[in-house]
Design an enzyme around this catalytic site. Sequence first.
Site, PDB file in Angstrom:
ATOM      1  N   SER A 121      17.382  19.144  98.468  1.00 24.05           N
ATOM      2  CA  SER A 121      18.634  18.472  98.801  1.00 24.05           C
ATOM      3  C   SER A 121      18.326  17.040  99.217  1.00 24.05           C
ATOM      4  O   SER A 121      17.363  16.791  99.940  1.00 24.05           O
ATOM      5  CB  SER A 121      19.356  19.205  99.939  1.00 24.05           C
ATOM      6  N   LYS A 185      18.842  27.500  99.419  1.00 26.17           N
ATOM      7  CA  LYS A 185      19.517  26.329  98.861  1.00 26.17           C
ATOM      8  C   LYS A 185      20.888  26.705  98.286  1.00 26.17           C
ATOM      9  O   LYS A 185      21.851  25.930  98.360  1.00 26.17           O
ATOM     10  CB  LYS A 185      18.647  25.702  97.765  1.00 26.17           C
ATOM     11  N   HIS A 188      23.139  26.908 101.188  1.00 23.84           N
ATOM     12  CA  HIS A 188      23.340  25.517 101.627  1.00 23.84           C
ATOM     13  C   HIS A 188      24.449  24.870 100.811  1.00 23.84           C
ATOM     14  O   HIS A 188      25.356  24.228 101.363  1.00 23.84           O
ATOM     15  CB  HIS A 188      22.020  24.762 101.447  1.00 23.84           C
ATOM     16  N   ASN A 189      24.399  25.033  99.487  1.00 24.56           N
ATOM     17  CA  ASN A 189      25.409  24.399  98.644  1.00 24.56           C
ATOM     18  C   ASN A 189      26.773  25.065  98.781  1.00 24.56           C
ATOM     19  O   ASN A 189      27.807  24.409  98.658  1.00 24.56           O
ATOM     20  CB  ASN A 189      24.951  24.401  97.190  1.00 24.56           C
ATOM     21  N   GLU A 192      28.146  23.527 101.749  1.00 25.89           N
ATOM     22  CA  GLU A 192      28.532  22.165 101.364  1.00 25.89           C
ATOM     23  C   GLU A 192      29.934  22.145 100.751  1.00 25.89           C
ATOM     24  O   GLU A 192      30.746  21.276 101.066  1.00 25.89           O
ATOM     25  CB  GLU A 192      27.501  21.630 100.372  1.00 25.89           C
TER      26      GLU A 192
END
Length: 323
Positions: A121, A185, A188-189, A192
């Site tokens: 990221s 990840k 995480h996205n 987001e």
Amino acid sequence: MQIAMVGLGRMGANMTRRLMRGGHTVVVHDLNPDAVAAVAAEGAVGAASLDDLVARLDAPRAVWLMVPSGAPTDQMVDALGARLSAGDVVIDGGNSFFKDDVRRGDALGARGIHYVDAGTSGGVWGLERGYSLMIGGEPDVVRRLDPIFATLAPGVPAGESAPPGDTARRGYVHCGRTGAGHFVKMVHNGIEYGMMQAYAEGFDILEGAKSPDVDPRYRYEFNLAEVAEVWRHGSVIQSWLLDLTAMALAEDPALSAFTGFVHDSGEGRWTIDTAVEEAVPANVLAAALFARFRSRQQHTFGEKVLSAMRHKFGGHVERPAGG
């Protein structure tokens, strides 16, 4: 340390530059010869083909991939698997699905080749800010690559300290076995998506306050750039996403360069699919994903805010329907 970078797009090229600034030797390859020439002019070692790239690396070799997820990554992993030797390592730094990592790791492992997944990221700002890295793979192999991860990561923020071995505070962490990095990840996205949607809806409400449908007594016309800016200073909702929103609004208060047609790049869908498999409620993240689907039918100011944020942090260019 010597490493190869395959894929010199928005992130791969800047990661190459950051590694070179850190004193590493980087051998590079891309399907576009001009991309190779550009970073070779800055000190990278250009390779005209994968065979050339492998020949230029000392064993045990390390090859970092920054290519689109799915079939392009599969093809590149297979091509490298046919050329590398036992003890070498392939690092996938793209946005791959963690289950694909497990499959690729098993296939390469049968040949004695290691596989590391590195959720990355940082977007187009990573060259200067560094990249947050979420890593999966065999502990010994990950430790061997530590100089690479340490260079790419942001490092300890000014005014803070971290004890030896605390890599998380330096911006990178070994999350577990193969697939674990991209799993983290992926989530995480997904988060987001939810954060971006919250900002977008908030600014949509602020923009809507001037609507002629609102009772004149309660009608306001806010300077959204100033609102975003004041929230950046001392408020509990300050973040890098808000910084980028403030920047976009200061450049163009109406966000006239954006239609509000908001794409999703896969990780949000995978997050929701995984939540369903785990029977974990993910109301906000699911709603944020579905809002992107709806944006492709009609557009709001809030969706222009989403498009602007995606452009600012990742250089994502808004595409029309079917594009």
